[in-house]
Scaffold this active site. Structure first.
Site, PDB file in Angstrom:
ATOM      1  N   ASP A 475       0.829  -1.201   0.000  1.00  0.00           N
ATOM      2  CA  ASP A 475       0.000   0.000   0.000  1.00  0.00           C
ATOM      3  C   ASP A 475       0.869   1.259   0.000  1.00  0.00           C
ATOM      4  OD1 ASP A 475      -2.440   1.327  -0.070  1.00  0.00           O
ATOM      5  OD2 ASP A 475      -3.300   0.140   1.551  1.00  0.00           O
ATOM      6  N   ASP A 541     -10.240   1.478  -4.030  1.00  0.00           N
ATOM      7  CA  ASP A 541     -10.788   1.079  -2.732  1.00  0.00           C
ATOM      8  C   ASP A 541     -12.313   1.002  -2.767  1.00  0.00           C
ATOM      9  OD1 ASP A 541      -8.400   0.751  -1.419  1.00  0.00           O
ATOM     10  OD2 ASP A 541      -8.380   2.732  -0.491  1.00  0.00           O
TER      11      ASP A 541
END
Length: 748
Positions: A475, A541
């Site tokens: 990430d 996301d």
């Protein structure tokens, strides 16, 4: 490693009046004609459709036909838009090379072409025609003390790419401001298409006319960005997925970068790109070199053809993924930071029973990380949450024939962390006394500091050495603002990006077979440079299936489906609040690397049975999805989107019809299935999993196909005349399987 330099004083080609070299490269339906005249910067006389064998006379004709007449009130020689445009050639647009010496000189280089190499061998012929090849040009301005190694490759896929390396041969440092390469496009390219977006809505298309001036897309986020240009296209007015000539470029760099489309008053049009350098960021000392990123360029009839060249290039990588992409469960939306062994092993049991093949433990397993306010940078398993380490969970997962994956964010640091307290100087910031604004309670670790790099690398290595970890979800949850080394205040963005690449490379070299997913708060680091060392991107996301229809559709303009993480979420989207049927959630996720982001303990038995059926379908069809060609139907403004994947042999296909809105009229346009063989006969079978779409009103052909074993239809009907569209409510979908009939009935 710096590329090998071609001697500038090569006698192969001296930069003298009359010295002309012309090259024709062609592969996979694309021709590129390069022209070097009078030692000037290499120019492209043709980049587009295959020209066939030209011969010396034909090659001269192409190059001469590309030379414009000299207009009044302009320089007295024809202007050529070289690959590295410069004022000394009469170019009045954005220069390709910009920089200066400490005394202010060097800002207007006069580069000329010296040596030329073709596939590593000196080029001596005036005319050369070959297939896919690499051409390197040695450019130099001896007075200014500058050399450029310009590399141009036409790949077997027909994809063109180029990059430049600048060497300082002078006696003083050279401050580089910009090194941007440019490719000409013809006057027929009258319209531009690129992308914008934001977090949870990445890759939103935007179109505009290609007018005089510069359409400049600068990314200053320190990562590719949710609003990145992605691919900048220029094409004939109204170009679509299947029609119209289209030229597209992509800057392959994961830090600050630019894309541009420029038309000057002469009518010359170029597409270009390169790294965006911050002030004072790159100072090239005498004898040192800066190498820019690859600029990729794809040409085709329609956007599908442009995308296909990118897809084939990625699929040809030595480390490209297996087509049996594992069905993945990521536990983030199931548990968030609530890590409990009993709950997580129960999720593993439920996942294994469904046919899940990879289990990913997300954020919250390390240091003081009980929420998003602390712990980043302390990559040690939390004994508070995991008193026996991760071993019990990993053993439980792998014993059920699932691979274990782990979430990490190696480039980031929390101010509330052990490493930040011990080494505050390791945080990127403008000065020892100042830090950038926090984002998600986090800062960025300065990986350009060797000790900081070693800290992260060694902690990552320790995890991979101790545990059976098959993949990392990597990430990168904030933009890089004021990205400087605190002790000096000097910009560090360029070196930070290279250090992130080096960290990935070292981990993969030490652990062959390790897969890395580029997550980056969703789709904020999707580019061909990060994909040189990663195996998948997290598209967004947002897993709302309606939003994902658009994001998946356009992410695929650059990368193939097997590299796109595409998950089935819970009934209510965690980012939009919308409710969707399981059928539509799975329907939207199928065309990608399938996964699940859902607390399976909350699913009913009926939902689990349907979910298992979708997983079975994915496992049955993933070989087709990940080797076939993506096709998208041109349907104007229709909210009924039709796309499919067709095998290279065109004997099998899977199509998806998705209703992303309501039609303006009760009946929509016919469905035409692009890419099929018009001369073949196909058996079309609707695939229904779970409940039939609500309020579906099928036309007669679909009713028959549902009642019988599909329909045998001529390819010409499917491709050219089409089938009446069914009436579908918004946020519903249908799947169609098409298989070529081996012994078709004669068509009257």
């Amino acid at each position: 490693m710096s590329p090998r330099r071609i001697p500038v004083d090569s006698t192969v080609i001296a930069p003298r009046p009359g010295a002309t070299r012309r090259l024709h490269l062609h592969a996979a339906g694309v021709s590129v004609v390069l022209d070097v005249t009078d030692g000037r910067i290499p120019a492209i006389a043709h980049w587009g459709a295959e020209l066939g064998k030209l011969g010396p006379a034909g090659l001269d004709a192409v190059c001469e036909a590309a030379v414009d007449p000299v207009p009044h009130n302009a320089v007295d020689v024809p202007v050529r838009s070289g690959l590295l445009p410069q004022q000394s050639d009469g170019w009045i647009g954005r220069p390709g090379l910009s920089g200066s010496r400490p005394d202010g000189s060097g800002w207007v280089p006069r580069l000329v072409t010296g040596g030329i190499e073709l596939d590593g061998h000196p080029l001596s012929r005036a005319h050369t025609e070959t297939g896919a090849a690499t051409v390197r040009f040695a450019l130099a301005d001896e007075e200014q003390g500058l050399e450029v190694d310009l590399e141009v490759q036409l790949l077997p896929t027909g994809l063109l790419r180029l990059r430049a390396a600048l060497t300082n041969t002078g006696a003083t440092p050279y401050a580089l401001d910009e090194l941007t390469l440019a490719l000409p496009v013809p006057a027929e390219a009258e319209e531009l298409l690129d992308f914008a977006g934001r977090w949870t809505r990445e890759r939103t298309p935007q179109r505009r006319d290609f007018t005089v001036g510069t359409h400049l897309r600068e990314n200053r986020r320190g990562r590719t960005g949710a609003d990145a240009a992605h691919v900048l296209h220029a094409g004939q007015t109204g170009f679509g997925f299947r029609d119209g000539e289209v030229w597209g470029v992509h800057t392959a760099f994961s830090g600050n970068h630019r894309h541009l489309a420029e038309q000057i008053s002469t009518g010359h049009r170029v597409l270009g790109g390169g790294e965006l350098l911050l002030p004072g960021e790159v100072r090239i000392d005498p004898g040192a070199q800066y190498r820019g990123p690859w600029l990729y360029a794809s040409y085709g009839e329609g956007l599908d053809a442009v995308a296909s060249r990118f897809h084939r290039h990625l699929r040809a990588r030595e480390h490209h993924v297996d087509r049996r992409r594992p069905v993945t469960l990521n536990v983030w939306e199931a548990v968030y930071f609530d890590h409990d062994l009993a709950r997580l092993t129960d999720l593993a049991d439920r996942a294994a029973a469904l046919g899940v093949e990879r289990y990913v433990l997300d954020d919250g397993w390390f240091g003081s990380r009980r929420d998003d306010s602390s712990g980043l940078g302390d990559w040690v398993v939390s004994r508070e949450v995991w008193p026996d380490g991760l071993g019990p969970l990993i053993d439980h997962v792998t014993e059920r024939s699932m691979e274990f994956g782990l979430w990490v964010e190696p480039e980031m640091v929390s101010e509330d962390s052990e490493v930040a307290r011990a080494h505050p100087e390791w945080i990127l910031g403008p000065s020892p006394a100042a830090l950038p604004l926090e984002s998600r309670h986090q800062q960025v670790l300065n990986l350009t500091i060797p000790e900081a790099f070693a800290h992260v690398r060694d902690q990552m290595m320790a995890l991979l050495d101790e545990y059976d970890i098959g993949s990392l979800k990597w990430d990168h949850n904030r933009d890089l603002l004021e990205a400087a080394t605190r002790s000096t205040g000097r910009a560090a963005m360029h070196e930070q990006t290279l250090a992130a690449y080096r960290l990935m490379d070292e981990l993969r070299a030490a652990h062959p077979g390790l897969e890395i997913e580029s997550c980056s708060s969703g789709g904020a680091r999707v580019d061909l440079a990060v994909l040189e060392r990663t195996d998948r991107v997290w598209v967004s996301d947002c897993i709302d299936p309606l939003e994902r229809q658009q994001m998946n559709r356009w992410t695929a303009q650059l990368i193939p489906l097997e590299l796109m993480g595409s998950h089935i979420a819970s009934g209510r989207s965690h980012t939009t609040g919308r409710l969707h049927t399981l059928s539509f959630r799975a329907h939207s996720a199928l065309f990608g690397h399938l996964g699940i982001e859902w607390d399976l303990a909350e699913a009913s038995e009926e939902e689990l049975a349907e979910l298992r059926a979708w997983i079975d379908l994915y496992r049955e069809r993933r070989e087709l999805l990940f080797r076939g060609d993506l096709v998208r139907a041109d349907r104007g403004e229709s909210p009924l989107w039709l796309q499919g994947v067709i095998s290279p042999e065109r004997d099998e296909a899977l199509f998806s019809l998705s209703a992303v809105g309501r039609t303006a009229t009760s009946q929509d346009a016919h469905l035409r299935f692009p890419g099929l063989d018009p001369s073949a006969t196909y058996r079309l079978r609707p695939l229904l999993i779970g409940e039939r779409p609500s309020n579906l009103i099928p036309p007669p052909w679909l009713e028959r196909a549902l009642e019988e074993d599909g329909l045998a239809l001529p390819g010409a009907v499917l491709v050219r005349s089409g089938l009446t569209a069914p009436l579908l409510d918004p946020e519903q979908g249908l799947l169609f399987s098409l298989v070529r009939e081996t012994d078709p009935a004669p068509v009257p």
